[in-house]
Design a protein around this motif. Structure first.
Motif, mmCIF file in Angstrom:
data_model
loop_
_atom_site.group_PDB
_atom_site.id
_atom_site.type_symbol
_atom_site.label_atom_id
_atom_site.label_comp_id
_atom_site.label_asym_id
_atom_site.label_seq_id
_atom_site.Cartn_x
_atom_site.Cartn_y
_atom_site.Cartn_z
ATOM 1 N N VAL A 167 0.802 -1.053 0.030
ATOM 2 C CA VAL A 167 -0.030 0.016 -0.083
ATOM 3 C C VAL A 167 0.940 1.367 -0.051
ATOM 4 O O VAL A 167 1.774 1.408 0.799
ATOM 5 N N PHE A 168 0.624 1.971 -0.849
ATOM 6 C CA PHE A 168 1.282 3.426 -1.150
ATOM 7 C C PHE A 168 0.495 4.577 -0.537
ATOM 8 O O PHE A 168 0.933 5.288 0.320
ATOM 9 N N TRP A 169 -0.621 4.552 -0.730
ATOM 10 C CA TRP A 169 -1.449 5.688 -0.019
ATOM 11 C C TRP A 169 -3.015 5.296 -0.089
ATOM 12 O O TRP A 169 -3.325 4.084 -0.146
ATOM 13 N N GLU A 170 -3.905 5.930 0.355
ATOM 14 C CA GLU A 170 -5.129 5.606 0.796
ATOM 15 C C GLU A 170 -5.911 4.965 -0.229
ATOM 16 O O GLU A 170 -6.799 4.222 -0.404
ATOM 17 N N ASP A 171 -5.679 5.286 -1.852
ATOM 18 C CA ASP A 171 -6.362 4.919 -2.918
ATOM 19 C C ASP A 171 -5.416 3.823 -3.820
ATOM 20 O O ASP A 171 -5.753 3.295 -4.751
ATOM 21 N N LEU A 172 -3.991 3.672 -3.213
ATOM 22 C CA LEU A 172 -2.991 3.470 -4.274
ATOM 23 C C LEU A 172 -2.078 2.258 -3.816
ATOM 24 O O LEU A 172 -1.849 2.807 -2.694
ATOM 25 N N GLY A 173 -1.619 1.346 -4.492
ATOM 26 C CA GLY A 173 -0.958 0.201 -3.946
ATOM 27 C C GLY A 173 -0.201 -0.086 -5.136
ATOM 28 O O GLY A 173 -0.275 0.216 -6.194
ATOM 29 N N LEU A 213 4.508 11.053 -0.097
ATOM 30 C CA LEU A 213 5.142 10.018 -0.678
ATOM 31 C C LEU A 213 6.728 10.006 -0.644
ATOM 32 O O LEU A 213 7.576 8.991 -0.360
ATOM 33 N N VAL A 214 7.069 11.232 -0.807
ATOM 34 C CA VAL A 214 8.581 11.471 -0.749
ATOM 35 C C VAL A 214 9.250 11.157 0.388
ATOM 36 O O VAL A 214 10.338 10.806 0.644
ATOM 37 N N ARG A 215 8.648 10.911 1.459
ATOM 38 C CA ARG A 215 8.983 11.012 2.963
ATOM 39 C C ARG A 215 9.170 9.468 3.301
ATOM 40 O O ARG A 215 9.869 9.252 4.233
ATOM 41 N N SER A 216 8.614 8.517 2.293
ATOM 42 C CA SER A 216 8.623 7.204 2.644
ATOM 43 C C SER A 216 10.058 6.505 2.443
ATOM 44 O O SER A 216 10.814 7.128 1.391
#
Length: 171
Positions: A67-73, A140-143
């Motif tokens: 999972v990347f984000w609330e709607d995106l994997g 996402l850059v913070r990941s």
């Protein structure tokens, strides 16, 4: 747990599967098809993996949903043993990962792949544009995850992504 048409059983991975997963993906890492992962990282991500297991207990395929984000994997670390390719194992693994994604509330799945025809056959399309808005990009850059860095096409991971296609599917 699902038995597919190839005769393998698809199931969530356990910690006992991590070393066989590593052995399965290692040749692809050496050929620069998959991004290498340290053993500790595979153990940390065990809950993301699905495996295809033969009746004899051999792991012949794997894939992970990250999972990347609330709607995106992302569909990542997809591999099928060469002797088991072209039997539907990869398709079934992706299908199970997509079902998992929908259960989690994801609406889009990304992959970075050399296997464009395979993913096209599953409804994925090549994308050139930015997939997330600027606010999400900043988050996402913070990941610290290298897969997220590849998704964002950051300069530090360019050597890992050469020749790969960025693909996306809306579920």
């Amino acid at each position: 747990m699902t038995v597919n048409s190839s005769g393998t059983t698809l199931r969530p991975a356990t910690t006992a599967d991590i070393r066989p997963i590593q052995a399965l993906i290692e040749p692809l890492v050496h050929r620069r098809i998959l991004l290498g992962k340290e053993l500790v990282m595979l153990f940390e991500a065990v809950q993301e993996f699905v495996v295809a297991e033969t009746e004899g207990g051999d792991i012949v395929g794997c894939g992970a949903l990250h999972v990347f984000w609330e709607d995106l994997g992302e569909v990542r670390t997809l591999a099928v043993h060469p002797e088991w390719q072209h039997r539907g194992v990869g398709h079934e693994i992706v299908r199970v990962l997509e079902e998992r994604a929908q259960t989690l509330g994801l609406r889009r799945l990304f992959c970075l792949t050399f296997e464009v025809e395979f993913f096209t056959s599953l409804g994925y399309g090549v994308v050139e544009d930015t997939i997330v808005d600027s606010d999400t990009y900043v988050e996402l850059v913070r990941s610290p995850d290298e897969g997220v860095a590849e998704f964002l096409d950051l300069a530090r991971v360019k050597p890992n992504t050469l020749g790969n296609s960025r693909m996306l599917k809306t579920l």
